[in-house]
Each structure stands twice: as C-alpha cells, then as structure tokens.
Design an enzyme around this catalytic site. Structure first.
Site, PDB file in Angstrom:
ATOM      1  N   CYS A  15     -20.471  17.370   9.101  1.00  0.00           N
ATOM      2  CA  CYS A  15     -21.809  17.871   9.546  1.00  0.00           C
ATOM      3  C   CYS A  15     -22.319  16.665  10.651  1.00  0.00           C
ATOM      4  CB  CYS A  15     -22.624  17.798   8.450  1.00  0.00           C
ATOM      5  SG  CYS A  15     -22.898  16.429   7.648  1.00  0.00           S
ATOM      6  N   CYS A  18     -22.553  13.165   9.435  1.00  0.00           N
ATOM      7  CA  CYS A  18     -21.397  12.502   9.595  1.00  0.00           C
ATOM      8  C   CYS A  18     -21.025  11.790  10.739  1.00  0.00           C
ATOM      9  CB  CYS A  18     -20.088  13.313   9.060  1.00  0.00           C
ATOM     10  SG  CYS A  18     -20.193  14.173   7.665  1.00  0.00           S
ATOM     11  N   CYS A  81      18.754  -8.074  24.864  1.00  0.00           N
ATOM     12  CA  CYS A  81      18.638  -8.924  24.121  1.00  0.00           C
ATOM     13  C   CYS A  81      17.298  -9.002  23.232  1.00  0.00           C
ATOM     14  CB  CYS A  81      18.804 -10.490  24.771  1.00  0.00           C
ATOM     15  SG  CYS A  81      17.399 -10.637  26.118  1.00  0.00           S
ATOM     16  N   CYS A  84      13.969  -8.676  25.234  1.00  0.00           N
ATOM     17  CA  CYS A  84      13.853  -7.516  25.726  1.00  0.00           C
ATOM     18  C   CYS A  84      12.877  -6.587  24.810  1.00  0.00           C
ATOM     19  CB  CYS A  84      15.009  -6.717  26.207  1.00  0.00           C
ATOM     20  SG  CYS A  84      15.955  -7.761  27.286  1.00  0.00           S
ATOM     21  N   ASP A 485      12.759   5.072 -16.251  1.00  0.00           N
ATOM     22  CA  ASP A 485      12.062   6.357 -17.332  1.00  0.00           C
ATOM     23  C   ASP A 485      13.192   6.744 -17.892  1.00  0.00           C
ATOM     24  OD1 ASP A 485      10.389   8.778 -17.939  1.00  0.00           O
ATOM     25  OD2 ASP A 485      11.585   9.683 -16.505  1.00  0.00           O
ATOM     26  N   ASP A 686      12.064   9.948 -11.942  1.00  0.00           N
ATOM     27  CA  ASP A 686      12.256  11.160 -11.271  1.00  0.00           C
ATOM     28  C   ASP A 686      11.264  11.623 -10.147  1.00  0.00           C
ATOM     29  OD1 ASP A 686       9.833  12.081 -12.303  1.00  0.00           O
ATOM     30  OD2 ASP A 686      10.843  13.421 -13.807  1.00  0.00           O
ATOM     31  N   ASP A 690       6.406  10.024 -12.325  1.00  0.00           N
ATOM     32  CA  ASP A 690       6.714   8.546 -12.443  1.00  0.00           C
ATOM     33  C   ASP A 690       6.254   8.095 -10.940  1.00  0.00           C
ATOM     34  OD1 ASP A 690       7.927   8.289 -14.863  1.00  0.00           O
ATOM     35  OD2 ASP A 690       9.742   9.443 -13.785  1.00  0.00           O
TER      36      ASP A 690
END
Length: 793
Positions: A15, A18, A81, A84, A485, A686, A690
């Site tokens: 709005c 904001c 190099c 660069c 786990d 997994d 986790d």
C-alpha cells in the site's frame, strides 16, 4: 551536483504507507539526495552520492522489505592470470545494481548477482572496458564445441611458433657438442619477427588493454620482457661494426613466446579435462524423442515435448525426459546420473530420469519434467554452481593478485638499476630484468584453487555426490563429527517383520492368517506382512466381513473363524491378557519394535500369536559408520523415534552417541550444541524434516533419491540413498582441499624462488619462460590427479 542514480526493485510493499516507509528509510541514509517509490512497478529510484549499494539494500531490509536479486552468467574471454580475474570482478562491481560478482579463471565464467532485472549489455560493456570479452551463457549448449575449436587454433599457433623458434636455438645445442655456428642476423630477424608480432600479438593486445584499464597482467609482463630482448637485439645488430657478428637475443624473445604459447595450450587442454564432468552430463541429453499421439509414433525435437506427453523409449535408447513408466518393464542404467553401478528395474508406476539408458524392454513413459526442471538439468546446474563458486581460501589469492603485477614491474626495474649500478653492461642488466618479468607469472596462482575445485566436484558428481558450493567443499575436510538422522538415512524407512511367534508354533499359518486380513491394505505394516508371505510363497485366502478398526487394527472372517489383527488396545477391548507372551512383548518393545497381535474374537477370545515389526538397516550403513570411526570422526544419531529403537540402531552400527525422541525443531539445537562443544559438524538427513538441522550444521549432507537433488538446506547432496557416500563425500573434500593447498604452495614457491634467481642473473629468459609455462601446467595437472579418485569400499 546530482548523485548516482539507482533503481531498485522492492518486494513486500502492499500500500501507499509501505511506499512512504521505504522512502523515509532511504532518506535517512547519509548521502541519499532523493528517493521516489513507484508502488505499481514495485521499485524505487534513488539518487545518492558516497553511498554504496549495500547500504541502500540494508536500509530497505531494516524497513521490513526486501530487494530481490537475480543471477546472470557471462562467458569471459581474454583472461590469463589471477590479476585478470580481479580486474573483471572489480569492473562488474562498479555497474549499478550489481550486488556481487565472482569470476572463475578455470571455467572462464563470471557469475553476477544483480538487483532487479539485469541488463546484460551494461555488464558486457563493463567487461569490455576492462579489456576483456564477454557474452551471455546460453541455456542451450552450442552444437559445435567452441572450446575444441579454440584448442585447435592454439595448437596451430604453438606449432608455428616452435618451428620458427627451433632454428634460433640450434646453435645453443651445437655449443654443447663443440660446434660453433650462428645464423646470420638477417635470418634471425626474419625468424623472430613473425613470432614476436604475429604469433605473439595476443600479448600486446591484452597487455595494452590492461594498461588502458589502469592495471597489469601476465600478458603485459611477457610483452614488455620479450620486446626488451627483441629491441636489444635490433640495437646490437645496428651498432655492431661491419663484418663483426653481434651478440643477439632474438632466440630468447622468440623461444619465450613459443614456450608461453605452449604452456597456455597445455593449460587450456588440461582445463578442458577439469570440466569433463559437465560435458559428460550434457552429452546425456538426447536431441530427439519418439512421441505417441493417437496411437501414432512421431519423432520430435526435445523442445517440442510438453508435460504429460507419452514418449516411447526403445531398448538401448536414452530416456529423453523425466517421467513415469505407464507401460512395459525394463531396467535403467543410471550410472552417469546417480553413480549407481547396477541397473535399476523399471515397471509401471516407477520414475525414470532423462539421460539414463533403457535396458532390454520397450517402455511407454509419461513426461513429468522438461528443460531446466529435469533431474539431469538440476545436476548440471549444481555442479556448475560449485565449479563457479570461490572457496574462502581463494580470498588470499585475490588479495595477492591485486598487487602482484605492479610489484613484479618494480622488482624488474630495481633489477635493471641494480645491475647497472654494479657496473654490469647494459645488455646484461636488461636481460636479467627480462628474466624477472618472464618468470613472474601469476597464472598458477589464479588456477590453483578453481582447477582443484572443478576436478574435485566433477569426479564427485560422477559418483553420485553433488557438492553445492566451494565453501561446503572446503569446510567438509575438517569435519570431526557426523550426525545422522535415522529413518530414511540409516534405515530404509520401510517396516519389515523382525520377530514372529505363534502360540501353537505354526508360524506359517499365523502369517497366512495375518496376510489374509491385510490383503488390499496400503498400510506400511500390511505391506510388510504381505511381502513376507510372498517371500515364503504363502498363499493368502479371501476374508469376509472385513472391517477396519480405527486406531486398533483390522478384523474379518476366515474359514468360519472371527479373526482380528492389531495393537494392544485390541487385546484390552476383548478382555485378553498377553499371558506367557508378556515378557517377549516387553523385550521387543524395549527394542523399539511395533507389535501386532493376532487374536480370535469368537466364540471364546484368545491370542493366536504376536508379530514384531522393525525398520531394516540400509545396506552400507555399518560400512559408513565404520569408515568414519576409522578416520577418528565421531558419529551421532539424532532421531525423533523412541529410545529403544534408536538404541538398537546405534548398537548395531557402533554409533558413538544417541539423541532420541528429538522433535524436528529441536534437531537444529542438538547440532548447535555439538558445535558449541568444539566439533565441526556434518548433518546427514533426508532434507525434509531435517532441513533446520541441515542448515544449522557446518556442512549439511542431504540423502537424495534421484528425484529432488536441489535440496537448498544442504551443501552436499547424495544422489543415492547409500550411507557409504557420506564418508566418500568427506574424503573427496579432504583430497580436493589438499590439492588446493599443494597448488597454492607450488604457485607461491615458483615465484618466491624464481624471481630472486632471475634478479641475481642465475636464470636466462629462456629458462624463465620454460619455468613459467611449467608452473601453470603443473598446477592444473596436479588437480587432474583427482579424476582418478573412487569412493572406498
């Protein structure tokens, strides 16, 4: 005087208030002259002086909003190099809106994080102004390999330079065998000139661009050094008395250029080998597919496919897309994708991965992912991300490279002045200064880290280990504790029958009766019963009046008997006691097993038997923990399961420490506690429940199943659910980090030893050129030794 204009995208504004809050936050930043928010376009225009972009972004974020960024990649040409690399990065960072820029010398790519919609033209212009070439990286790979074409051009250039330089150095070999001959000056001039100004033109062009950009690079050192030798030869030839053979240095300049070109060619060829993993993965993408429409087969380009298309895959063909098998049975070779060496059976309902090779069966596949969303595309993206990223240790190289070339130029001038002050002839002083310029090549410094990272991440990807970024690679080598786990990581996550007891001793009948009650059920415990019946070839009869007992089990009539299978509540409802099975039931419960009681409910309720279910350990879990123990890495089990179940797994695998009944939200706190005790922690899970713990660990290792490899919480993703890949991932990280250290050591040693030797007149320009070329080649070749790595047994 107006300030620098910035246009920043803002997300989160809803709005006018904001917009006002963002404007006020920006105007509070010292140096901001004006801030004007366009709410509809979700962006703000800022005029500021003496304010960096990070300060503006921080002000927006403190106000409660965010500045979204996008990532763009450019192919960079002309870099030679480490200096660069730094110059390209600094040029990109000066472009308004660029938040970060990372340039990789080995892959010749730049990754730029830009606030808002990036304008490639501005970025390319910045790179070109710095003296290099740039172009956007295409998502679709070119049909003809530009790298191979460039290698061919370099090879021809090297051959021409060596052929022209060879006659110039032949007199040196003649001196070794007592023969003294010398080419006339005009012949030396004709041989050396095309090497210096045609084949060596690249050094002048790149060196001039560096000077124009206010910096220096390796090309500038080579151009100055060889030009000095060439110019001295012209002067000696001009000043020599008639009829006298002057002391010329045409051979030094020509041979140095030839050797440098040879070194750059060998370096380019070696760098291509470091990116072989990416090319191998890209080669897995088929160009065409056979689509089925209304029963007709038609061959189409991959780009023409759409989701839910039906694709025919014949025996021996590669799967063109990710999909689901809807017809046929076969096997898939997924070795190059997941590292799985054995063919994987495929039947209707199974997932297939684009790029895998179909076995002996004919399959009909429904397309589920296309383009950049396929598993193969995401694997390639992850490997490219890791190879493009900079390891933290690279920061040291970046700092050194910023001052390296100017420092070498100063040392060369001091060498020239020092020899002149000691009374040495001008030509001796100049040749020694040239040797300093030639041997001081920062190429090896620039290649030391990225070459090792590209080789290490590439070989890891071939074995199913995807390393997300270079920081994870660098940290993983120092891990002292691995937290696992349990379910889905060390165990299969699929219940199976581990104990069985029938009151009358007839376990086969007990299984038949339990299997009959469970027929048609999709419950994990029901599948475990039915799988055991299939293993023992036990036939299960149909039950009548089957009834699900919510929260307790299932009941039905079999052969005129009323049976029920369920948990302890089922016993209580029927007024039954475990009887002599009580001790056994308690013992199995202490192991963390899930119990199912089989009872007959009428006419007289009584217990028929007891079945205990447990989660089976994954194949390789014990080997994984043993490998960690052998490396003095402590293992921890962090699980939400009960203590009995966790203790059984820990004892079976010889895990050092158990943390049971831990909620997902508390796993991260457990990992943090391990870190507070001084451990460098890798968390293995997994990637779903986790995720907080994976993010909290020093290194997160996600166990992937080949369907979602882009687990953002983890720094390392394992394509197969094989726990043995965990110590393998730590091992390849350790070896890669060791290669980085070795490369940096040799890169610094070449210069620390070579420059003083050259300055004191102990190295000729020819030997210095050979040593300089050798430094770059040796660094890349050392990194390529990683390609021989294989995961341990």
């Amino acid at each position: 005087m107006s300030g620098t204009p910035y246009t920043l995208p803002i997300s989160g504004m809803t709005c006018a208030s904001c917009a006002g809050r963002v404007e006020r936050a920006l105007l509070k930043v010292p140096g901001v002259d004006r801030a004007e928010v366009n709410l509809a376009a979700e962006q703000v225009r800022v005029d500021a002086h003496a304010v960096d972009l990070a300060g503006l972004v921080q002000a927006v974020e403190k106000a409660g909003y965010s500045v979204p960024a996008q990532t763009l990649e450019l192919a960079i040409g002309g870099m030679t190099c480490a200096s660069c690399v730094g110059r390209v990065e600094r040029a990109l960072l000066k472009v308004p809106g660029v938040r970060s820029a990372s340039v990789n010398l080995a892959s010749e790519r730049a990754r730029i994080e830009v606030l808002g919609a990036p304008d490639p033209a501005l970025l390319i212009q910045a790179v070109e102004n710095a003296g290099y070439q740039a172009q956007p990286l295409d998502e679709e790979r070119p049909a003809v390999d530009e790298g191979e074409r460039r290698l061919r051009r370099e090879r021809l250039t090297v051959i021409a330079a060596l052929l022209l330089a060879a006659p110039l150095v032949m007199p040196m070999f003649g001196d070794l065998i007592g023969q003294h001959w010398m080419l006339p000056p005009w012949v030396q001039f004709l041989l050396a000139t095309p090497v210096q100004f045609i084949l060596g033109a690249r050094f002048y062009v790149a060196g001039w661009k560096a000077v124009r950009a206010g910096a220096g690079n390796m090309d500038l050192l080579v151009a100055i050094g060889t030009s000095a030798g060439y110019g001295l030869s012209l002067y000696q030839w001009w000043a020599a008395p008639a009829g006298q053979m002057p002391h010329l240095y045409f051979e030094a300049s020509a041979v140095v250029i030839a050797l440098v070109l040879l070194g750059k060619y060998l370096e380019s060829r070696a760098k291509r080998q470091t990116s072989a993993a990416i090319r191998a993965l890209e080669a897995l993408r088929p160009d065409r597919a056979t689509r089925i429409i209304d029963g007709r087969e038609e061959e189409v380009a991959i780009a023409a496919l759409r989701l839910d298309d039906r694709v025919l895959v014949r025996p021996g063909e590669r799967f063109p897309v990710d999909g689901e098998v809807i017809e046929g049975e076969s096997q898939a070779d997924e070795a190059l994708i997941s590292g799985e060496s054995l063919p994987v059976p495929k039947a209707p309902g199974d997932r297939v991965t684009g790029g895998a090779i179909n076995g002996e069966g004919r399959l009909l596949v429904r397309t589920t992912a296309l383009g950049g969303e396929t598993v193969l595309a995401r694997i390639i993206r992850l490997v490219e991300d890791a190879q493009a990223a900079k390891a933290p240790i690279q920061k040291l190289v970046d700092r050194v490279s910023q001052v390296f070339v100017p420092a070498v130029l100063v040392i060369a001038l001091l060498t020239l002045a020092g020899w002149l002050l000691t009374g040495a002839p001008a030509e001796v002083a100049l040749i020694n200064a040239v040797a300093v310029l030639v041997i001081a090549c920062p190429c090896a410094l620039g290649l030391a880290t990225p070459a090792a990272i590209m080789a290490g991440t590439g070989v890891a990807a071939r074995h199913g280990i995807l390393i997300k970024d270079a920081e994870a690679l660098e940290v993983a080598h120092a891990v002292t504790a691995v937290a696992f786990d349990k379910t889905g990581t060390l165990t299969s996550g699929k219940p199976r029958i581990v104990h069985l007891h029938a009151i009358d001793g007839d376990e086969a009948t007990l299984l038949r009766q339990a299997g009959a009650l469970q027929r048609g059920s999709e419950h994990p415990l029901a599948r475990a019963v039915l799988e055991r019946c299939e293993e023992l070839h036990l036939e299960t009869a149909d039950v009548t009046r089957s009834q699900s007992l919510t929260g307790r089990g299932i009941a039905g009539e079999l052969d005129g008997r009323s049976l029920a299978l369920g948990n302890r509540r089922l016993l209580d409802e029927n007024g039954l006691e475990p009887g002599h099975l009580a001790n056994r039931a308690q013992e199995w419960e202490d192991e963390g097993r899930t119990l199912s009681w089989l009872i007959e409910t009428a006419p007289q309720p009584h217990v028929l038997g007891l079945i205990a279910f447990g989660d089976s350990l994954k194949e390789g879990a014990a080997d994984a923990v043993a490998a960690l123990n052998a490396r003095a890495i402590r293992s921890h089990l962090i699980t939400g399961d009960n203590r009995g179940s966790a203790r059984v797994v820990a004892e079976a695998l010889h895990i050092d420490s158990v943390h049971a009944e831990v909620l997902p939200a508390d796993k991260a706190a457990t990992v943090a506690d391990l870190k507070n005790k001084g451990a460098v922690v890798a968390m293995v899970g997994d990637g779903i429940n986790d995720a907080p713990a994976l993010a909290a660990a020093d290194v997160g290792i996600a166990m992937g199943g080949g369907t979602d490899v882009a687990m953002h919480a983890a720094g390392i993703t394992l394509m197969r659910g094989d726990p043995r890949l965990v110590p393998a991932a730590l091992e390849i990280s350790r070896r890669t980090y060791r290669k980085i250290q070795q490369n940096l050591f040799w890169a610094f040693i070449y210069n620390l030893v070579g420059i003083p030797l050259a300055a004191f007149g102990l190295l000729s320009p020819v030997v210095a050129g050979a040593a300089m070329a050798l430094s770059s080649v040796s660094v890349v070749s050392n990194a390529l030794l990683l390609k021989r790595w294989k995961p341990g047994p």
